[in-house]
Design a protein around this motif. Sequence first.
Motif, short mmCIF file in Angstrom:
data_model
loop_
_atom_site.label_atom_id
_atom_site.label_comp_id
_atom_site.label_asym_id
_atom_site.label_seq_id
_atom_site.Cartn_x
_atom_site.Cartn_y
_atom_site.Cartn_z
N ARG A 1 4.91 17.26 -3.29
CA ARG A 1 4.24 17.71 -2.16
C ARG A 1 3.45 18.81 -2.15
O ARG A 1 1.98 18.60 -1.53
CB ARG A 1 5.58 18.09 -1.24
CG ARG A 1 5.41 17.77 0.33
CD ARG A 1 6.30 18.39 1.11
NE ARG A 1 7.92 17.41 0.81
CZ ARG A 1 9.08 17.88 0.40
NH1 ARG A 1 9.35 19.10 0.15
NH2 ARG A 1 9.77 17.08 0.10
N GLU A 2 3.51 19.85 -3.05
CA GLU A 2 2.66 20.83 -3.38
C GLU A 2 1.50 20.28 -4.03
O GLU A 2 0.09 21.13 -3.52
CB GLU A 2 3.23 21.90 -4.31
CG GLU A 2 4.25 22.73 -3.56
CD GLU A 2 4.98 23.41 -4.83
OE1 GLU A 2 4.67 23.61 -5.97
OE2 GLU A 2 6.15 23.58 -4.57
N GLU A 3 1.42 19.30 -4.69
CA GLU A 3 0.08 19.08 -5.46
C GLU A 3 -0.35 17.73 -5.04
O GLU A 3 -1.38 17.13 -5.47
CB GLU A 3 0.35 18.93 -6.96
CG GLU A 3 1.11 20.34 -7.62
CD GLU A 3 1.19 20.33 -9.06
OE1 GLU A 3 1.29 19.29 -9.55
OE2 GLU A 3 1.38 21.45 -9.54
N SER A 4 0.14 17.19 -3.94
CA SER A 4 -0.44 15.98 -3.28
C SER A 4 -0.55 14.97 -4.26
O SER A 4 -1.21 14.16 -4.21
CB SER A 4 -1.86 16.34 -2.53
OG SER A 4 -2.17 17.13 -1.71
N ARG B 1 0.72 -1.17 0.00
CA ARG B 1 -0.06 -0.07 0.22
C ARG B 1 0.93 1.19 0.02
O ARG B 1 2.11 1.27 0.56
CB ARG B 1 -0.70 0.10 1.24
CG ARG B 1 -1.88 -1.15 1.29
CD ARG B 1 -2.67 -1.15 2.66
NE ARG B 1 -3.64 -2.10 2.63
CZ ARG B 1 -5.01 -2.09 2.46
NH1 ARG B 1 -5.20 -0.86 1.85
NH2 ARG B 1 -5.69 -3.05 2.31
N LEU B 2 0.42 2.35 -0.70
CA LEU B 2 1.01 3.52 -0.72
C LEU B 2 -0.11 4.70 -0.25
O LEU B 2 -1.16 4.37 -1.02
CB LEU B 2 1.63 3.85 -2.26
CG LEU B 2 2.66 4.89 -2.27
CD1 LEU B 2 3.94 4.88 -1.54
CD2 LEU B 2 2.94 5.08 -3.60
N GLY B 3 0.18 5.37 0.64
CA GLY B 3 -0.95 6.37 1.04
C GLY B 3 -1.12 7.77 0.00
O GLY B 3 -0.20 7.87 -0.86
N GLU B 4 -2.12 8.35 0.05
CA GLU B 4 -2.16 9.75 -0.53
C GLU B 4 -0.84 10.34 -0.23
O GLU B 4 -0.51 10.73 0.77
CB GLU B 4 -3.22 10.32 0.18
CG GLU B 4 -3.93 11.48 -0.65
CD GLU B 4 -4.89 11.00 -1.65
OE1 GLU B 4 -5.14 11.62 -2.69
OE2 GLU B 4 -5.30 9.84 -1.59
N PRO C 1 -0.62 14.49 -12.01
CA PRO C 1 -1.10 13.05 -11.69
C PRO C 1 -1.31 13.08 -10.19
O PRO C 1 -0.96 13.96 -9.41
CB PRO C 1 0.13 12.38 -12.07
CG PRO C 1 1.05 13.00 -12.02
CD PRO C 1 0.97 14.54 -12.18
N ARG C 2 -2.13 11.84 -9.88
CA ARG C 2 -2.20 11.55 -8.30
C ARG C 2 -1.14 10.64 -7.94
O ARG C 2 -0.74 10.41 -6.65
CB ARG C 2 -3.59 10.72 -7.94
CG ARG C 2 -4.73 11.61 -8.79
CD ARG C 2 -5.24 12.78 -8.19
NE ARG C 2 -4.54 13.22 -6.82
CZ ARG C 2 -3.86 14.26 -6.91
NH1 ARG C 2 -3.97 15.33 -7.84
NH2 ARG C 2 -3.26 14.91 -5.82
N LEU C 3 -0.59 9.98 -8.68
CA LEU C 3 0.65 9.14 -8.67
C LEU C 3 1.55 9.07 -9.55
O LEU C 3 1.47 9.15 -10.81
CB LEU C 3 0.04 7.65 -8.54
CG LEU C 3 1.07 6.42 -8.38
CD1 LEU C 3 1.77 6.49 -7.00
CD2 LEU C 3 0.37 5.13 -8.71
#
Length: 223
Positions: A188-191, A28-31, A159-161
């Motif tokens: 980091r800035e864009e989560s 698993r990798l978190g948000e 992207p998200r990932l």
Amino acid sequence: MLVLKGLKKSFIEPGGERLPVLDVPEFRLGEAEQAVLLGRSGCGKTTLLHVIAGISTPDSGVVEIDGVDITKLDEARRDRIRAEKVGYIFQTFNLLAGFSALENVMLGMTFAQGKRDERRARDLLGRVGLSHRLRHKPGTLSVGEQQRVAVARALANRPRLLLADEPTASVDPKHQQQVIDLIRSTCREESVAIFLVTHAPEVASQFDRVEHLEQFNRVAALA
Ligand SMILES: Nc1ncnc2c1ncn2[C@@H]1O[C@H](COP(=O)(O)OP(=O)(O)OP(=O)(O)O)[C@@H](O)[C@H]1O
Ligand SMILES: [Mg+2]
């Protein structure tokens, strides 16, 4: 953000035998989590990133990105999820030879968003130190410069990932730190969550989370 369960991947060798490469019970990798992936050459790191991105399909198991199991989708829908949610920095760059640095970065945006943001493309290229090479095509860029274009392109679409396969392998030490800083601060800035393969200890040591593929892949554990 990313959940892998019971993931298996093998290749069929030229002689017809099955070569198991991945057997990952759970990962698993978190948000917005930032993790590096280490492991010896040939242990399956690139194969794992390809399966996560939906570039290749696993034999079995679950690959959940943002709550969607992409292994259940047809190819077209999988491609759409990748375009919308996943940035990928390929070990071999995969830049389009006929297009300039700026165009390559902007092409990273078109699929998902339907519009191009030239300011963002210029900004990202500036942040990897390439403001003076916007019009150069990949064949006229140094190898390290091509890699930096690939970094900017992978981040272009928000992207998200972000999956990064040795994104600084061809970059000199000064630019290596610049590229890592760009990747980490932008994410980091864009989560954006990061899963980054590296062989460089000085890169790995900057991350709080360091994963060794041999430790969560049963195939590698047997090899
Ligand atoms: N299409 C394929 N057909 C058969 N075997 C393959 C195929 N692709 C990869 N392999 C094998 O799977 C294993 C894992 O390859 P992979 O590219 O994932 O390694 P890696 O950990 O990324 O290595 P490196 O650090 O050298 O990039 C290797 O032994 C490779 O030979
Ligand atoms: Mg590899």
